[in-house]
Design a protein around this motif. Structure first.
Motif, PDB file in Angstrom:
ATOM      1  N   SER A   2       5.562  21.079 -10.672  1.00 16.37           N
ATOM      2  CA  SER A   2       6.003  20.067 -11.641  1.00 16.37           C
ATOM      3  C   SER A   2       7.051  19.180 -10.989  1.00 16.37           C
ATOM      4  O   SER A   2       8.077  19.659 -10.503  1.00 16.37           O
ATOM      5  CB  SER A   2       6.597  20.737 -12.883  1.00 16.37           C
ATOM      6  OG  SER A   2       5.611  21.470 -13.579  1.00 16.37           O
ATOM      7  N   ALA A   3       6.779  17.901 -10.957  1.00 20.33           N
ATOM      8  CA  ALA A   3       7.656  16.954 -10.268  1.00 20.33           C
ATOM      9  C   ALA A   3       7.105  15.547 -10.494  1.00 20.33           C
ATOM     10  O   ALA A   3       6.014  15.364 -11.051  1.00 20.33           O
ATOM     11  CB  ALA A   3       7.705  17.238  -8.765  1.00 20.33           C
ATOM     12  N   MET A   4       7.855  14.577 -10.017  1.00 23.11           N
ATOM     13  CA  MET A   4       7.353  13.206  -9.928  1.00 23.11           C
ATOM     14  C   MET A   4       6.806  13.036  -8.524  1.00 23.11           C
ATOM     15  O   MET A   4       7.495  13.360  -7.547  1.00 23.11           O
ATOM     16  CB  MET A   4       8.483  12.214 -10.183  1.00 23.11           C
ATOM     17  CG  MET A   4       8.045  10.774 -10.156  1.00 23.11           C
ATOM     18  SD  MET A   4       7.091  10.330 -11.615  1.00 23.11           S
ATOM     19  CE  MET A   4       8.399   9.700 -12.631  1.00 23.11           C
ATOM     20  N   TYR A   5       5.578  12.556  -8.432  1.00 21.05           N
ATOM     21  CA  TYR A   5       4.948  12.344  -7.134  1.00 21.05           C
ATOM     22  C   TYR A   5       4.853  10.840  -6.875  1.00 21.05           C
ATOM     23  O   TYR A   5       4.282  10.101  -7.674  1.00 21.05           O
ATOM     24  CB  TYR A   5       3.563  12.982  -7.088  1.00 21.05           C
ATOM     25  CG  TYR A   5       3.640  14.489  -7.019  1.00 21.05           C
ATOM     26  CD1 TYR A   5       3.865  15.241  -8.172  1.00 21.05           C
ATOM     27  CD2 TYR A   5       3.520  15.164  -5.811  1.00 21.05           C
ATOM     28  CE1 TYR A   5       3.968  16.617  -8.120  1.00 21.05           C
ATOM     29  CE2 TYR A   5       3.618  16.548  -5.747  1.00 21.05           C
ATOM     30  CZ  TYR A   5       3.851  17.264  -6.908  1.00 21.05           C
ATOM     31  OH  TYR A   5       3.961  18.638  -6.849  1.00 21.05           O
ATOM     32  N   PHE A   6       5.418  10.423  -5.760  1.00 18.29           N
ATOM     33  CA  PHE A   6       5.410   9.013  -5.400  1.00 18.29           C
ATOM     34  C   PHE A   6       4.499   8.792  -4.196  1.00 18.29           C
ATOM     35  O   PHE A   6       4.575   9.519  -3.199  1.00 18.29           O
ATOM     36  CB  PHE A   6       6.816   8.534  -5.023  1.00 18.29           C
ATOM     37  CG  PHE A   6       7.755   8.409  -6.184  1.00 18.29           C
ATOM     38  CD1 PHE A   6       8.752   9.351  -6.390  1.00 18.29           C
ATOM     39  CD2 PHE A   6       7.655   7.343  -7.059  1.00 18.29           C
ATOM     40  CE1 PHE A   6       9.639   9.231  -7.454  1.00 18.29           C
ATOM     41  CE2 PHE A   6       8.528   7.217  -8.132  1.00 18.29           C
ATOM     42  CZ  PHE A   6       9.514   8.172  -8.325  1.00 18.29           C
ATOM     43  N   CYS A   7       3.697   7.778  -4.297  1.00 18.11           N
ATOM     44  CA  CYS A   7       2.921   7.281  -3.172  1.00 18.11           C
ATOM     45  C   CYS A   7       3.683   6.096  -2.574  1.00 18.11           C
ATOM     46  O   CYS A   7       4.343   5.345  -3.307  1.00 18.11           O
ATOM     47  CB  CYS A   7       1.547   6.839  -3.678  1.00 18.11           C
ATOM     48  SG  CYS A   7       0.516   6.007  -2.469  1.00 18.11           S
ATOM     49  N   ALA A   8       3.623   5.935  -1.271  1.00 15.41           N
ATOM     50  CA  ALA A   8       4.278   4.804  -0.617  1.00 15.41           C
ATOM     51  C   ALA A   8       3.399   4.319   0.531  1.00 15.41           C
ATOM     52  O   ALA A   8       2.557   5.068   1.055  1.00 15.41           O
ATOM     53  CB  ALA A   8       5.657   5.200  -0.104  1.00 15.41           C
ATOM     54  N   SER A   9       3.620   3.076   0.910  1.00 14.45           N
ATOM     55  CA  SER A   9       2.871   2.545   2.047  1.00 14.45           C
ATOM     56  C   SER A   9       3.741   1.546   2.784  1.00 14.45           C
ATOM     57  O   SER A   9       4.726   1.018   2.235  1.00 14.45           O
ATOM     58  CB  SER A   9       1.562   1.890   1.581  1.00 14.45           C
ATOM     59  OG  SER A   9       1.800   0.708   0.831  1.00 14.45           O
ATOM     60  N   ASN A  10       3.388   1.302   4.035  1.00 14.90           N
ATOM     61  CA  ASN A  10       3.981   0.200   4.774  1.00 14.90           C
ATOM     62  C   ASN A  10       2.984  -0.315   5.792  1.00 14.90           C
ATOM     63  O   ASN A  10       2.016   0.367   6.165  1.00 14.90           O
ATOM     64  CB  ASN A  10       5.348   0.534   5.380  1.00 14.90           C
ATOM     65  CG  ASN A  10       5.342   1.717   6.316  1.00 14.90           C
ATOM     66  OD1 ASN A  10       4.303   2.305   6.599  1.00 14.90           O
ATOM     67  ND2 ASN A  10       6.514   2.075   6.800  1.00 14.90           N
ATOM     68  N   ARG A  11       3.281  -1.569   6.235  1.00 12.24           N
ATOM     69  CA  ARG A  11       2.337  -2.251   7.129  1.00 12.24           C
ATOM     70  C   ARG A  11       2.397  -1.654   8.529  1.00 12.24           C
ATOM     71  O   ARG A  11       1.397  -1.534   9.221  1.00 12.24           O
ATOM     72  CB  ARG A  11       2.694  -3.736   7.169  1.00 12.24           C
ATOM     73  CG  ARG A  11       1.956  -4.533   8.211  1.00 12.24           C
ATOM     74  CD  ARG A  11       0.858  -5.373   7.609  1.00 12.24           C
ATOM     75  NE  ARG A  11       0.194  -6.150   8.637  1.00 12.24           N
ATOM     76  CZ  ARG A  11      -0.993  -5.835   9.125  1.00 12.24           C
ATOM     77  NH1 ARG A  11      -1.636  -4.784   8.692  1.00 12.24           N
ATOM     78  NH2 ARG A  11      -1.540  -6.590  10.051  1.00 12.24           N
ATOM     79  N   GLU A  12       3.631  -1.292   8.918  1.00 18.60           N
ATOM     80  CA  GLU A  12       3.830  -0.750  10.254  1.00 18.60           C
ATOM     81  C   GLU A  12       4.948   0.265  10.203  1.00 18.60           C
ATOM     82  O   GLU A  12       5.745   0.288   9.263  1.00 18.60           O
ATOM     83  CB  GLU A  12       4.192  -1.874  11.238  1.00 18.60           C
ATOM     84  CG  GLU A  12       5.395  -2.673  10.806  1.00 18.60           C
ATOM     85  CD  GLU A  12       5.600  -3.929  11.640  1.00 18.60           C
ATOM     86  OE1 GLU A  12       4.724  -4.264  12.449  1.00 18.60           O
ATOM     87  OE2 GLU A  12       6.648  -4.564  11.474  1.00 18.60           O
ATOM     88  N   GLY A  13       4.974   1.117  11.185  1.00 12.66           N
ATOM     89  CA  GLY A  13       6.065   2.079  11.251  1.00 12.66           C
ATOM     90  C   GLY A  13       7.378   1.335  11.400  1.00 12.66           C
ATOM     91  O   GLY A  13       7.418   0.194  11.811  1.00 12.66           O
ATOM     92  N   SER A  14       8.459   2.016  11.043  1.00 14.72           N
ATOM     93  CA  SER A  14       9.796   1.420  11.123  1.00 14.72           C
ATOM     94  C   SER A  14       9.912   0.167  10.282  1.00 14.72           C
ATOM     95  O   SER A  14      10.487  -0.845  10.692  1.00 14.72           O
ATOM     96  CB  SER A  14      10.168   1.098  12.582  1.00 14.72           C
ATOM     97  OG  SER A  14      10.260   2.280  13.323  1.00 14.72           O
ATOM     98  N   SER A  15       9.348   0.179   9.115  1.00 17.04           N
ATOM     99  CA  SER A  15       9.555  -0.877   8.122  1.00 17.04           C
ATOM    100  C   SER A  15       9.741  -0.186   6.770  1.00 17.04           C
ATOM    101  O   SER A  15       9.354   0.977   6.611  1.00 17.04           O
ATOM    102  CB  SER A  15       8.375  -1.843   8.084  1.00 17.04           C
ATOM    103  OG  SER A  15       7.197  -1.185   7.692  1.00 17.04           O
TER     104      SER A  15
END
Lengths: 113, 113
Positions: free
Chosen positions: B87-100
């Motif tokens: 039980s938790a909040m699950y977040f999805c994330a994305s970025n275009r390139e590493g180190s951003s």
């Protein structure tokens, strides 16, 4: 294992006062990020610090990075109620070309009117 | 501005059941991540994904967890047999390139009863 620690964990401050949140991390990294999270909401990117000595400012918030000390600060100037939120720093690490972002423990800021 | 979208916003499931959390990252992003946050506390890294394979995973991401990019737009997190402590909040994330900076979705609140 990379550790990222913030202090204080909780901060209750009066409006118009200044304060600093500290973020320490345990391994070499030149990249540090600050995020804001309002209660029940997602994380919003505030600042990206990409080199030693980097300083970024937006409104009443200013972030800086000292990679030699492995320390970042988030300074709040003349706080207002709208700044009440939880602030997270995050450090990214690169291992064999793969990226992982580790978040600090968070600082819950409450600005009292 | 493009956004990361997550569905459902809230999922209630019984212990032992399988759940699939869905995410649509920003279309030109290449790196995808899942994080979880228990009760507004620390944001914990689960897994990163690039080029159709897992890049890194944490100790939390055990055999009960899996990720998939079944088509060109969706990115899913499956928990095979849920436990109360999932039980938790699950977040999805994305970025275009590493180190951003990571771009986060609004999260899925998972409640296991």
């Amino acid at each position: 294992e990379l550790k990222v620690e913030q202090n204080p964990l909780f901060l209750s401050m009066q409006e118009e006062k200044n304060y600093t949140i500290y973020c320490n991390y345990s391994t070499t990294s030149d990249r540090l990020y600050w995020y804001r999270q309002d209660p029940g909401k997602s994380l919003e990117s505030l600042f990206v610090l990409l080199s030693n000595g980097a300083v970024k400012q937006e409104g009443r918030l200013m972030a800086s990075l000292d990679t030699k000390a492995r320390l970042s600060t988030l300074h709040i100037t003349a706080a207002v109620h709208d700044l009440s939120a939880t602030y997270f720093c995050a450090v990214d690490t690169v291992t064999s070309g793969t990226y992982k972002y580790i978040f600090g423990t968070g600082t819950r800021l409450k600005v009292l009117a | 501005e493009p956004e990361v979208t997550q569905t459902p916003s809230h999922q209630v499931t019984q212990m032992g059941q399988e759940v699939i959390l869905r995410c649509v990252p920003i279309s030109n992003h290449l790196y995808f991540y899942w994080y979880r946050q228990i009760l507004g506390q620390k944001v914990e890294f689960l897994v990163s994904f690039y080029n159709n394979e897992i890049s890194e995973k944490s100790e939390i991401f055990d055999d009960q967890f899996s990720v998939e990019r079944p088509d060109g737009s969706n990115f899913t997190l499956k928990i095979r047999s849920t436990k109360l402590e999932d039980s938790a909040m699950y977040f999805c994330a994305s970025n275009r390139e590493g180190s951003s900076p990571l771009h986060f979705g609004n999260g899925t609140r998972l409640t296991v009863t």
